[in-house]
Design a protein around this motif. Sequence first.
Motif, PDB file in Angstrom:
ATOM      1  N   ARG A  13      65.946  33.740  83.338  1.00  8.93           N
ATOM      2  CA  ARG A  13      64.944  34.593  82.711  1.00  8.93           C
ATOM      3  C   ARG A  13      64.085  35.297  83.760  1.00  8.93           C
ATOM      4  O   ARG A  13      63.874  34.787  84.845  1.00  8.93           O
ATOM      5  N   ARG A  14      63.587  36.468  83.351  1.00 12.36           N
ATOM      6  CA  ARG A  14      62.697  37.246  84.200  1.00 12.36           C
ATOM      7  C   ARG A  14      61.496  37.688  83.393  1.00 12.36           C
ATOM      8  O   ARG A  14      61.634  38.036  82.202  1.00 12.36           O
ATOM      9  N   GLN A  15      60.340  37.677  84.007  1.00 15.57           N
ATOM     10  CA  GLN A  15      59.116  38.064  83.314  1.00 15.57           C
ATOM     11  C   GLN A  15      59.199  39.527  82.878  1.00 15.57           C
ATOM     12  O   GLN A  15      59.588  40.404  83.650  1.00 15.57           O
ATOM     13  N   GLY A  16      58.819  39.751  81.614  1.00 16.58           N
ATOM     14  CA  GLY A  16      58.843  41.108  81.072  1.00 16.58           C
ATOM     15  C   GLY A  16      60.167  41.511  80.475  1.00 16.58           C
ATOM     16  O   GLY A  16      60.326  42.655  80.026  1.00 16.58           O
ATOM     17  N   TYR A  17      61.133  40.571  80.444  1.00 12.32           N
ATOM     18  CA  TYR A  17      62.463  40.882  79.907  1.00 12.32           C
ATOM     19  C   TYR A  17      62.797  39.927  78.758  1.00 12.32           C
ATOM     20  O   TYR A  17      62.343  38.788  78.719  1.00 12.32           O
TER      21      TYR A  17
END
Length: 421
Positions: free
Chosen positions: A167-171
């Motif tokens: 996971r990636r922040q903002g996605y």
Amino acid sequence: MFQLGQLLTAILRIIVVPFIGLYYFFAAIGQLAFFLASIPSLLLTLVSSAIVLLRSRSSGLFLASIADALAAESGRRSFIERSLLTDRQIKIRETPPLFETPEGPRRLSNAEASAQEIRLRYQKERETVLFGRAGDALQTLSEFATRSGETSLEYSLSLRKLSFWERRQGYLDWVVTIATPHRELIEGHLLRLKEWLGIGVEFGAYSPATLHRACRDTPEEMGTIAGGVKTVSDLLYALTCKHVLPRCDHDIFPTLSPGADIPDATLINMHDGCFAGHFGSALPIVEQSFLSDLYAEGRYVTRLGGASPVEGYVENRVSEYTIDGTLYSFPACTVAVRRRRILGLFVYPRTSKGFSKKGDSGSWVVAGLGGKNSFLGLIHGGTERFSYVILAEPLFEFLNDRLAAINPSERISNVIPFEDR
């Protein structure tokens, strides 16, 4: 008396304590030997996990930002609402930008329109709404490839929640997994549709799926009938896949043709010859509100009927999948064989065989919810690794609609497996 007690205590210390010490010594040696013997397996497991992780990352095409997901979700919901209000008897498909539909909307039969509406109603959460848009895009790309004379695409489309390390922040935490042998024909188009799709895309390994309706040893055995249903008017029907008994005179929906939105399932009048079992106790069905938990937890399930009972776990939601060259888009999921962990580290068996095999079509899959079994769905077919399962709740909505077309007051009241399943 006191001296006798001291004597006995001394004797016990001399005789028993060494034996206890030896016991713990050899037990420790055994544990150490087991640990040393397990080191190669542990290393193999770690290497395998690393390979799988690297492979999954290399197959990723893109992730979707939260902003793109929100915009795409709003557009998709508006499209579905407008389409259902306009005409429910037409084929509803959202055409991606830069593509044109060469023909006008196709008119649907009553059964097709019912199945389509049920499928669209099962697109409620953000990820499933966007899942549906990705499915429409794949159907459009498939038709585009066919018109261009390239090939007829075979693919399956499943929904996967990203692991924490992906996971990636903002996605968005969700991606659609496309398994197809024709990646090169669609990858470029999907990249151009990235913002419109609003959900991440990755490619997975493609394994051709087949109907599990006949086995080598007993070719006359076309599949499995694991139970049936009872209606509000106390009629009993057997429940299985349509392809299991393609020419049965007792099929109450003889004109249904599985494929696209039409699920591969039917009800059969009870009669002598096919049904040796007796009905057992009724089962509840797994409702949509519990499905997310099943996927998130990888909940264990069991197959009833077929060659032998098998334990598995719910893997992914599926919106579209190809079996023997036919594309199906009725709500389904994939189930794989349960693999146990020894000491929390070692997976057994190492290779995962299919949850079902030839002769298992029509088997029932049940999940333990709230301390009792609930009916999850029907085995449709599968690959060497997993099986496609038609979800029970939308399936019974469809069957109730077809029963109402025969008798408006008729509907299914109970789902009942055979006692010997």
